[in-house]
Design an enzyme around this catalytic site. Structure first.
Site, PDB file in Angstrom:
ATOM      1  N   ASP A 104       0.860  -1.191   0.000  1.00 17.60           N
ATOM      2  CA  ASP A 104       0.000   0.000   0.000  1.00 17.60           C
ATOM      3  C   ASP A 104       0.892   1.235   0.000  1.00 17.60           C
ATOM      4  O   ASP A 104       1.466   1.591   1.028  1.00 17.60           O
ATOM      5  CB  ASP A 104      -0.919   0.006   1.228  1.00 17.60           C
ATOM      6  CG  ASP A 104      -1.984  -1.098   1.156  1.00 17.60           C
ATOM      7  OD1 ASP A 104      -1.807  -2.069   0.388  1.00 17.60           O
ATOM      8  OD2 ASP A 104      -2.984  -0.981   1.882  1.00 17.60           O
ATOM      9  N   LYS A 154      -6.797   3.240  -3.431  1.00 20.31           N
ATOM     10  CA  LYS A 154      -7.208   3.229  -2.022  1.00 20.31           C
ATOM     11  C   LYS A 154      -7.393   4.668  -1.574  1.00 20.31           C
ATOM     12  O   LYS A 154      -6.652   5.557  -1.991  1.00 20.31           O
ATOM     13  CB  LYS A 154      -6.116   2.523  -1.210  1.00 20.31           C
ATOM     14  CG  LYS A 154      -6.315   2.507   0.283  1.00 20.31           C
ATOM     15  CD  LYS A 154      -5.196   1.677   0.973  1.00 20.31           C
ATOM     16  CE  LYS A 154      -5.211   1.867   2.476  1.00 20.31           C
ATOM     17  NZ  LYS A 154      -4.108   1.147   3.143  1.00 20.31           N
ATOM     18  N   LYS A 192     -10.138   0.080  -2.531  1.00 15.22           N
ATOM     19  CA  LYS A 192     -10.048  -0.093  -1.084  1.00 15.22           C
ATOM     20  C   LYS A 192     -10.323   1.216  -0.349  1.00 15.22           C
ATOM     21  O   LYS A 192      -9.456   2.086  -0.290  1.00 15.22           O
ATOM     22  CB  LYS A 192      -8.655  -0.613  -0.693  1.00 15.22           C
ATOM     23  CG  LYS A 192      -8.475  -0.792   0.823  1.00 15.22           C
ATOM     24  CD  LYS A 192      -7.110  -1.401   1.165  1.00 15.22           C
ATOM     25  CE  LYS A 192      -6.877  -1.398   2.666  1.00 15.22           C
ATOM     26  NZ  LYS A 192      -5.532  -1.913   3.018  1.00 15.22           N
TER      27      LYS A 192
END
Lengths: 290, 310, 490
Positions: free
Chosen positions: B147, B210, B246
């Protein structure tokens, strides 16, 4: 023994006013207008439905431009009309007197006509502020309502007072951005037709104001029924005419305004609601966000 | 048309940002309100709750994290609520790079993924070299999902090419690990920028986009998530490549998570309704979902005291 | 463009379980009389008609059919209430009664919402979130005007007109009743109102509420029936003002029936609104606006955005997104909280919509309808649009009043504006663009009474509503909506 006049006066030909020009009626027919002793004053056009149709075409063509003209400009043009009328005050007084109006009344009517133009010239850039609204809706939107001209207005002007009645109906309509076709007074048409010359000399764009002379009995049905007319303002006629106008107007849900009992010389005829009569309300929504 | 086959070659070139459509905030709010007015009951609620559990990236990202804490989190990931049979496990645990090895050890023998934040998380205020090292370190320690954070400062300064190139480089450093690109929408502030950053990330090769690090408020909102889902849909329409989504941070109760699922279903359809394509980044969501599942099963409202915290 | 590989799949998978709104709390009598002079009374001739649930085709109740003699009674009651009570009451007190109606409507909102959906077929989400709250808000807004009327019209002294005869349609039964009754009462008039024959129940429930609110008898009278009852109200010599919402054809008949008389009137008639999407628009929000524009309330909306104009460069994208979005619209049980599109209001209306679907195809239009299941009983229509139609198509020109959109493309601003205005109607319009200057030029150019820019089908009690051209005369809502119920003397 009578002697010949030094000079033969030149009589005026009264024509109609369409699209900034002065044509004769296409009907080729005329109405005699006499003075109060019955002597012929002049012949005026007995306008036909085709003249009306041509006038509506001109008014429709002029509509978008006039509606878009700035309020300031419309006010200035109305003021200019007043200036020109003031400049020809004596002519109009004489014309009214020839038609049988007393000297005092004629002077008052011309003065009132000039002042009325000034009155509505002043309203041109103010009525919007009086009648518009910002509406506090509950959602996240900016919402406002403004007035817009109805479009092409057909006016049956009052027979009496011929000049003041016409001016009192033309001024609020054009102050509000409408274009129009007006049928002048049947009994006192001369000064009304001459008023077209004032308009012509006053920077009013061609087609914004069109003036016909003729018989209400012949023309009223066309004023009321024409599918490209948005509103009809009727200052003459009884219940029967009212029914006829409203029945025909229903064909395109035309707006009808009746000003039958108005005293055009009264101060009550000075109000912005005469402008509002031929306005639509448009409401616009827009989100408020980033 | 692109294909979905080769993730390593996911970058499709610098996007034509002039073609990125504007976003109207009020319209987005109205659409979100429609999702929230969906009423999810009974069997469809149970199905949704289980689906949500399986999509969770169980997360701990704190300076005070220790191997002990991370091991506990991994235990929770494996044993969500053993009192209730038939539950799925979460999709992944998400930790800092120096905790990846601990997590790998703790999760041995499960198919729970290990996600690690990297690239000078959460601010991203470091050099590219350090960010790449950070990434490689996490991957080498066993992370299968990275991430990363975008450089918001550069993005806000209009240096879109810099942001794009950085993502491409990190993607390369990821190797076989999936790359989730964090836009940190709370610092982008406007939905127009969220849309634009989504385009950059997807074009640069992101496997997931995300919303947030969880360190900046607001974190995930339904509004930004909708805009990102729509960007994913349009990217899919033009390239044929699916990108995952996400939302992270701030999704702490089951009801809200269900609304996210409604939004996902009505925006991207059934194909995205799996942990492969949708994740919730959350730490406390799982227990609320578990309480709701217990309530659905027993008809009795639950207390947090009966559900293990870690 | 959609290809086999990149098409989204919405059907199957996780589905929403039924979530029906409870109807335990509602009370619908098996029979309703006419609400005249504060009481429910039998119709003189003793005739009744059925009102049915269009989602099940089952009878909900029997409702009195008012004849001319009943209308006469109602008008006389309204006249008496006007002369003896309502016009003499202090305006502030009048306002308090209207506030009270607003408050009681808020309290009973849930019951009204359920009945509205049962009787008319609209989704409970809309009755609950839009119709009923807006109706209450309308009463609340106009209540406050009752003692402030002189501030609305500078230089005038406004006075009430007398008895208002009001005829309303079936698409927003309670909301239209509120739009009519609230300003009439605030301005000091009394009312005889006729709800539509297919949706009388919420107006009758409102009558019960008004009685409970203690309004003086005769101030509001509600008579039920069909077109003949409406004509009896419109033509009754004791009525001073007519307010009608409905079709343009009936509106013209009313205008003719009133010709030559002294009754003032306002008409809210049909529409065929243009919804214009420019290439620079926020496309996803525009698609949502298109959906709200045409599928809100099954498309039974006079201001529906039924003509879509999309700029050519984004036309394929917009049509594709629209059809995707349509796959997520749930058609079915109006009482289900997840229903997006409920039942078509009546068999007659469904037949009319189906006719237009055939007409559109016969004209060469390409019809697209959402897939998805429909209930077996009841009146249903899947959301639909036509492409490949033009200005000369009937489905482009005529008001369908159903969930059927006609899509055309355009290239330039002027072309869009010209096509948008090329209609006898002028109720509403929509424009979608990210450019402010373009918005204002378009909103100025559209000949329509309500223009939604980057939004659509928004309503508010403070916001005037009404049409240009054949879409009607006068405005309802806001300060401008007071005008229709007042005589503006000096």
């Amino acid at each position: 023994m009578a002697t010949a006049a030094d000079r033969v006066p030149v009589a005026k030909t009264y024509k109609i006013y369409i699209d900034g020009k002065f044509p004769r009626t296409e009907s080729g027919r005329y109405l005699a207008i006499n003075d109060k002793r019955g002597a012929l004053l002049a012949n005026v056009c007995r306008s036909s439905r085709k003249d009306f149709r041509n006038a509506v075409v001109a008014a429709r063509k002029a509509q978008p431009g006039w509606a878009k003209a700035s309020a300031y400009l419309r006010g200035q043009i109305l003021y200019r009309i007043a200036e020109m009328l003031e400049g020809r005050r004596e002519q109009f007084v004489a014309e009214l007197r020839a038609g049988g109006v007393t000297a005092k009344a004629a002077e008052q009517d011309v003065d009132r006509s000039i002042d009325r133009l000034i009155y509505f010239a002043g309203w041109a850039d103010k009525y919007q502020q009086v009648f518009s609204a910002v509406n506090p809706v509950s959602s996240s939107h900016f919402n406002f309502s403004v007035l817009e001209p109805m479009g092409v207005v057909a006016i049956i002007a009052p027979d009496e007072p011929g000049l003041l009645g016409l001016v009192s109906n033309i001024a609020p309509a054009i102050a509000g951005g409408n274009t129009l076709v007006a049928l002048a007074s049947e009994t006192e048409p001369l000064s009304a037709i001459s008023f077209a010359e004032v308009l012509h000399a006053s920077d009013v764009p061609a087609g914004v104001v069109n003036i016909l002379s003729g018989l209400k009995s012949e023309l009223i049905e066309h004023f009321a029924s024409h599918m490209d007319v948005n509103a009809v303002v009727c200052c003459e006629g009884g219940r029967k005419q009212r029914r006829q106008v409203q029945t025909l107007a229903a064909e395109n849900v035309k707006r009808t305004v009746f000003r039958i009992d108005t005293d055009w010389r009264d101060a009550g005829a000075l109000n912005p609601y005469l402008i509002r009569d031929t306005q639509e309300v448009k409401t616009t929504w827009h989100p408020i966000g980033v | 048309m692109g294909t979905n086959a080769n993730r390593a070659d996911a970058a499709v070139g610098f996007p034509d940002l002039s073609r990125v459509p504007p976003v109207d905030e009020v319209g987005v709010n109205e659409r979100v309100a429609r999702f929230q007015s969906r009423s999810i009951k009974k069997a469809s609620k149970v199905e949704a709750l289980k689906c949500i559990l399986s999509m969770i990236d169980l997360t701990t990202l704190e300076g005070q994290d220790t191997p002990g804490k991370v091991r506990q989190l991994c235990q929770k990931a494996i044993h969500l609520h053993d009192a209730m049979p038939g539950l799925p496990h979460v999709a992944a645990v998400c930790v800092y790079p120096n905790m990846v090895a601990v997590a790998k050890e703790a999760l041995r023998g499960t198919d729970i993924n290990i996600a690690s934040v990297a690239t000078a998380f959460p601010s991203g205020m470091s050099s590219l070299d350090l960010k790449l090292d950070d990434t490689r370190m996490a991957v080498e320690a066993g992370a299968s999902e990275i991430d990363m954070v975008i450089s918001r400062g550069a993005f806000l300064a209009g240096e879109y090419r810099y942001v794009f190139d950085e993502i491409v480089a990190v993607k390369e450093a990821c190797g076989d690990a999936h790359l989730k690109v964090i836009l940190e929408t709370g610092e982008l502030r406007t939905l127009d920028r969220v849309r634009r950053a989504s385009e950059l990330a997807m074009h640069a090769g992101a496997d997931f986009i995300k919303t947030s690090t969880g360190k900046i408020q607001p974190a995930a909102t339904m509004q930004v998530t909708l805009v990102m889902l729509q960007a994913i849909r349009d990217f899919f329409a033009s390239t044929g490549r699916m990108v995952g989504m996400k939302p992270a941070g701030g999704i702490s109760n089951a009801k809200l998570a269900i609304h996210y699922l409604v939004m996902l279903k009505e925006t991207l359809g059934n194909a995205w309704m799996t942990p492969e394509w949708f994740r919730f980044g959350a730490s406390s969501l799982a227990n609320d979902v578990l309480m709701q599942l217990e309530k659905q099963a027993t008809g009795v409202y639950q207390s947090a005291d009966y559900f293990s915290k870690d | 463009m959609a290809t086999a590989e990149n098409t989204l799949a919405f059907s199957g998978g996780w589905e929403y379980a039924p979530a029906p709104e409870s109807t335990d709390h509602i009370e619908v009598a098996s029979r309703y009389g006419l609400f005249i002079d504060g009481d429910f009374v039998r119709p003189e001739k003793g005739r009744y008609f059925d009102t049915i649930n269009p989602a099940t085709e089952e009878r909900l109740s029997r409702v009195a059919l008012a004849g001319p003699e009943d209308v006469d009674k109602a008008v006389k009651a309204a006249r008496k209430a006007y002369s003896s009570v309502w016009s003499r009451m202090k305006p502030a007190e009048r306002g308090k009664y209207i506030f009270r109606i607003a408050r009681m409507l808020q309290e009973r909102a849930r019951e009204f919402a359920a009945i509205e959906s049962l009787d008319g077929g609209k989704p409970i989400r809309e009755s609950r979130d839009i119709d009923i709250p807006l109706a209450a808000a309308h009463f609340f807004y106009y209540a406050g005007w009752a003692d402030k009327l002189e501030y609305a019209f500078p230089g005038r002294r406004p006075r009430p007109l007398g008895v208002a005869g009001q005829v309303i349609p079936w698409n927003f039964p309670l909301l239209m009743a509120a739009w009519k009754i609230a300003p009439a009462l605030a301005a000091g008039n009394t009312v005889v109102l006729k709800p539509a024959e297919t949706t009388p129940l919420t107006a009758l429930k409102l009558a019960e509420l008004i009685a409970d609110a203690g309004l003086p008898p005769g101030v509001v009278n509600i008579v039920t029936g069909a077109g003949d009852t409406g004509s009896a109200i419109v033509e009754h010599p004791g009525v001073n003002k007519v307010a009608f919402t409905g079709s343009t054809a009936v509106g013209k008949r009313i205008q003719k029936a009133l010709a030559g008389g002294r009754k003032s009137y306002t008409l809210e008639l049909g529409g065929k609104a243009a919804n214009i999407v420019f290439a620079d628009a926020a496309i996803d929000q525009a698609v949502e606006g298109i959906v709200n524009g045409i599928f809100f309330n099954q498309g039974h909306v006079c201001c529906a955005g039924s003509r879509l104009f999309v700029q050519e460069s984004v036309a394929d994208e917009v049509v594709e997104k629209l059809s995707q979005r349509m796959e997520t619209l749930i058609v079915g049980d109006p009482l289900d909280k997840n229903t997006d599109i409920g039942a078509i209001n009546s068999k007659m209306q469904l037949d009319k919509i189906r006719d237009y679907l055939k007409v559109g195809e016969a004209e060469g239009g390409s019809l697209h309808q959402a897939s998805g299941k429909l209930p077996r009983k009841g009146y249903w229509c899947r959301p639909a649009f036509f492409t490949g139609v033009s200005q000369s198509s009937r489905v482009v020109q005529e008001e369908i009043f159903g969930p059927v959109l006609a899509i055309q493309t355009f290239r330039t601003f002027d072309e869009a504006l010209e096509k948008a205005n090329n209609t006898p109607y002028g109720l509403s319009g929509g424009v979608w663009t990210d450019k402010g200057a373009k918005i204002f030029r378009m909103t100025q150019g559209l000949k329509a009474g309500v223009v939604w820019a980057n939004t659509f089908n928004k309503f508010d009690p403070t916001s005037p509503f009404g049409g240009y051209k054949e879409s009607g005369v006068g405005r309802e809502g806001g300060l401008h909506g007071l005008d229709a119920y007042l005589r503006l003397g000096e």
